[in-house]
Design an enzyme around this catalytic site. Structure first.
Site, PDB file in Angstrom:
ATOM      1  N   LYS A  15     -37.325  44.678 -10.750  1.00 54.41           N
ATOM      2  CA  LYS A  15     -37.692  46.053 -11.112  1.00 54.41           C
ATOM      3  C   LYS A  15     -38.364  46.754  -9.927  1.00 54.41           C
ATOM      4  O   LYS A  15     -37.985  47.849  -9.535  1.00 54.41           O
ATOM      5  CB  LYS A  15     -38.624  46.062 -12.340  1.00 54.41           C
ATOM      6  N   ARG A  90     -43.899  47.326 -22.771  1.00 51.78           N
ATOM      7  CA  ARG A  90     -43.546  45.916 -22.861  1.00 51.78           C
ATOM      8  C   ARG A  90     -43.652  45.381 -24.275  1.00 51.78           C
ATOM      9  O   ARG A  90     -43.368  44.205 -24.494  1.00 51.78           O
ATOM     10  CB  ARG A  90     -44.523  45.125 -22.000  1.00 51.78           C
ATOM     11  N   ARG A 124     -41.628  34.904  -3.960  1.00 50.55           N
ATOM     12  CA  ARG A 124     -41.960  36.314  -3.636  1.00 50.55           C
ATOM     13  C   ARG A 124     -43.180  36.400  -2.712  1.00 50.55           C
ATOM     14  O   ARG A 124     -44.163  35.698  -2.884  1.00 50.55           O
ATOM     15  CB  ARG A 124     -42.264  37.080  -4.918  1.00 50.55           C
ATOM     16  N   ARG A 152     -48.797  36.705  -4.810  1.00 59.39           N
ATOM     17  CA  ARG A 152     -49.573  37.075  -5.994  1.00 59.39           C
ATOM     18  C   ARG A 152     -50.125  35.833  -6.678  1.00 59.39           C
ATOM     19  O   ARG A 152     -49.448  34.818  -6.748  1.00 59.39           O
ATOM     20  CB  ARG A 152     -48.676  37.851  -6.970  1.00 59.39           C
ATOM     21  N   ARG A 163     -45.262  33.711 -18.487  1.00 59.39           N
ATOM     22  CA  ARG A 163     -44.792  35.108 -18.437  1.00 59.39           C
ATOM     23  C   ARG A 163     -43.419  35.232 -19.091  1.00 59.39           C
ATOM     24  O   ARG A 163     -43.135  36.206 -19.781  1.00 59.39           O
ATOM     25  CB  ARG A 163     -44.752  35.608 -16.984  1.00 59.39           C
TER      26      ARG A 163
HETATM   27  P1  AP5 Z   1     -39.462  42.034  -7.952  1.00 61.82           P
HETATM   28  O1  AP5 Z   1     -38.687  43.262  -7.618  1.00 61.82           O
HETATM   29  O2  AP5 Z   1     -40.836  41.904  -7.429  1.00 61.82           O
HETATM   30  O3  AP5 Z   1     -39.398  41.791  -9.540  1.00 61.82           O
HETATM   31  P2  AP5 Z   1     -40.125  42.565 -10.731  1.00 61.82           P
HETATM   32  O4  AP5 Z   1     -39.100  42.709 -11.834  1.00 61.82           O
HETATM   33  O5  AP5 Z   1     -40.774  43.812 -10.254  1.00 61.82           O
HETATM   34  O6  AP5 Z   1     -41.145  41.424 -11.112  1.00 61.82           O
HETATM   35  P3  AP5 Z   1     -42.705  41.399 -11.476  1.00 61.82           P
HETATM   36  O7  AP5 Z   1     -43.087  39.958 -11.435  1.00 61.82           O
HETATM   37  O8  AP5 Z   1     -43.505  42.355 -10.668  1.00 61.82           O
HETATM   38  O9  AP5 Z   1     -42.650  41.817 -12.931  1.00 61.82           O
HETATM   39  P4  AP5 Z   1     -43.628  41.454 -13.989  1.00 61.82           P
HETATM   40  O10 AP5 Z   1     -43.047  42.278 -15.051  1.00 61.82           O
HETATM   41  O11 AP5 Z   1     -43.847  40.054 -14.352  1.00 61.82           O
HETATM   42  O12 AP5 Z   1     -45.043  41.794 -13.309  1.00 61.82           O
HETATM   43  P5  AP5 Z   1     -45.964  43.059 -13.418  1.00 61.82           P
HETATM   44  O13 AP5 Z   1     -46.553  43.310 -12.106  1.00 61.82           O
HETATM   45  O14 AP5 Z   1     -45.266  44.170 -14.129  1.00 61.82           O
HETATM   46  O15 AP5 Z   1     -38.569  40.764  -7.493  1.00 61.82           O
HETATM   47  C1  AP5 Z   1     -39.080  39.451  -7.617  1.00 61.82           C
HETATM   48  C2  AP5 Z   1     -38.667  38.622  -6.388  1.00 61.82           C
HETATM   49  O16 AP5 Z   1     -37.246  38.425  -6.428  1.00 61.82           O
HETATM   50  C3  AP5 Z   1     -38.958  39.302  -5.038  1.00 61.82           C
HETATM   51  O17 AP5 Z   1     -39.341  38.325  -4.116  1.00 61.82           O
HETATM   52  C4  AP5 Z   1     -37.609  39.937  -4.629  1.00 61.82           C
HETATM   53  O18 AP5 Z   1     -37.436  39.998  -3.212  1.00 61.82           O
HETATM   54  C5  AP5 Z   1     -36.614  38.953  -5.252  1.00 61.82           C
HETATM   55  N1  AP5 Z   1     -35.396  39.613  -5.733  1.00 61.82           N
HETATM   56  C6  AP5 Z   1     -35.285  40.833  -6.361  1.00 61.82           C
HETATM   57  N2  AP5 Z   1     -34.007  41.077  -6.672  1.00 61.82           N
HETATM   58  C7  AP5 Z   1     -33.287  39.972  -6.260  1.00 61.82           C
HETATM   59  C8  AP5 Z   1     -31.895  39.614  -6.308  1.00 61.82           C
HETATM   60  N3  AP5 Z   1     -30.992  40.444  -6.863  1.00 61.82           N
HETATM   61  N4  AP5 Z   1     -31.525  38.421  -5.789  1.00 61.82           N
HETATM   62  C9  AP5 Z   1     -32.444  37.570  -5.231  1.00 61.82           C
HETATM   63  N5  AP5 Z   1     -33.776  37.850  -5.140  1.00 61.82           N
HETATM   64  C10 AP5 Z   1     -34.186  39.044  -5.663  1.00 61.82           C
HETATM   65  O19 AP5 Z   1     -47.073  42.513 -14.428  1.00 61.82           O
HETATM   66  C11 AP5 Z   1     -47.999  41.513 -14.047  1.00 61.82           C
HETATM   67  C12 AP5 Z   1     -48.924  41.224 -15.221  1.00 61.82           C
HETATM   68  O20 AP5 Z   1     -49.665  42.422 -15.566  1.00 61.82           O
HETATM   69  C13 AP5 Z   1     -48.241  40.806 -16.533  1.00 61.82           C
HETATM   70  O21 AP5 Z   1     -47.998  39.417 -16.567  1.00 61.82           O
HETATM   71  C14 AP5 Z   1     -49.279  41.250 -17.561  1.00 61.82           C
HETATM   72  O22 AP5 Z   1     -50.364  40.346 -17.632  1.00 61.82           O
HETATM   73  C15 AP5 Z   1     -49.798  42.556 -16.981  1.00 61.82           C
HETATM   74  N6  AP5 Z   1     -49.049  43.748 -17.422  1.00 61.82           N
HETATM   75  C16 AP5 Z   1     -48.351  44.620 -16.636  1.00 61.82           C
HETATM   76  N7  AP5 Z   1     -47.800  45.594 -17.366  1.00 61.82           N
HETATM   77  C17 AP5 Z   1     -48.159  45.337 -18.657  1.00 61.82           C
HETATM   78  C18 AP5 Z   1     -47.859  45.980 -19.895  1.00 61.82           C
HETATM   79  N8  AP5 Z   1     -47.097  47.082 -19.970  1.00 61.82           N
HETATM   80  N9  AP5 Z   1     -48.378  45.442 -21.026  1.00 61.82           N
HETATM   81  C19 AP5 Z   1     -49.169  44.340 -20.993  1.00 61.82           C
HETATM   82  N10 AP5 Z   1     -49.473  43.674 -19.851  1.00 61.82           N
HETATM   83  C20 AP5 Z   1     -48.962  44.167 -18.696  1.00 61.82           C
END
Ligand code: AP5
Length: 207
Positions: A15, A90, A124, A152, A163
């Site tokens: 994302k 979410r 990552r 991270r 997760r």
């Molecule tokens: P990346 O683009 O970083 O993936 P992402 O989908 O953004 O993953 P996140 O881990 O950031 O999502 P998340 O939803 O768990 O975390 P968030 O920060 O929202 O890509 C990942 C890796 O893969 C990178 O290294 C990239 O280079 C590689 N990659 C990408 N595309 C690729 C491809 N096609 N092929 C190969 N490699 C690829 O949330 C963190 C925490 O915050 C949650 O666990 C929760 O505790 C809290 N939180 C956040 N939002 C909420 C909410 N709305 N409600 C409740 N808790 C929340």
């Protein structure tokens, strides 16, 4: 298009990696709840202290905390023409709260099998200076910046499993919820970063 777009998918689906394509095509600002929470944690605010334990164990932060954060962010003037939500909503209660404050026009769902998620997340790395996301194998950073990259705290194999469990229990049903409303646009997220980017671009251009 005046409404907001939701970028939906499991943790590590790509994302954050693909968000800039949508921002460039639509001009809408990106709102990442994960980035907002990490910023609060590093500043040591009250909200950050509350969120930290949930985030580090891979659990979702309570809905009321997240909804309050989004309500405040949407009051800023750059949000008036709609925004790109990354990692929000979410849960169904988050989506119901969002319906009351903004109009969602499309939900782009990046779909990736669980087996690919763990290696994406554990490899990552992030550049703290620019926020750019890299991967040790799939998107290596230039040699000159490798020394400053960070990992991270929640990007461990154990936390990824939690997760993913939270995703399947609490977030995946929201995809069906948006599907029933005719808003869900599935994108195959299992290809290379470039291939997924092309599919995301096509999805946005079809709106
Ligand atoms: P990346 O683009 O970083 O993936 P992402 O989908 O953004 O993953 P996140 O881990 O950031 O999502 P998340 O939803 O768990 O975390 P968030 O920060 O929202 O890509 C990942 C890796 O893969 C990178 O290294 C990239 O280079 C590689 N990659 C990408 N595309 C690729 C491809 N096609 N092929 C190969 N490699 C690829 O949330 C963190 C925490 O915050 C949650 O666990 C929760 O505790 C809290 N939180 C956040 N939002 C909420 C909410 N709305 N409600 C409740 N808790 C929340």
């Amino acid at each position: 298009m005046t409404g907001s777009i939701v970028l939906f998918g499991p943790p590590g689906a790509g994302k954050g990696t693909q968000a800039s394509i949508i921002v460039d095509l639509t001009g809408k600002p990106q709102i990442s709840t994960g980035d907002m929470l990490r910023s609060s944690v590093s500043k040591g605010t009250e909200l950050g202290l509350e969120a930290k334990t949930y985030m580090e164990s891979g659990k979702l932060v309570p809905d009321q905390v997240i909804i309050g954060l989004i309500e405040q962010r949407l009051e800023q003037s750059d949000a008036s023409g709609g925004v790109l939500f990354d990692g929000f909503p979410r849960t169904i209660p988050q989506a119901e709260a969002l319906e009351k404050i903004t109009n969602v026009s499309a939900v782009i769902s990046i779909e990736v099998p669980d087996d690919d998620i763990v290696s994406r997340i554990v490899g990552r790395r992030m550049d703290p200076e620019t926020g750019e996301i890299f991967h040790v194998s799939f998107k290596p950073a230039p040699t000159e910046i490798q020394g400053r990259l960070i990992q991270r705290k929640d990007d461990t194999e154990e936390t990824v499993r939690n997760r993913l469990a939270a995703y399947h229990e609490q977030t995946k049903p929201l995809g069906d919820w948006y599907g029933e409303r005719g808003l869900l646009i599935p994108v195959d997220g299992s290809g290379t970063i470039e291939e997924v980017g092309n599919s995301v671009e096509a999805a946005v251009k079809s709106l």
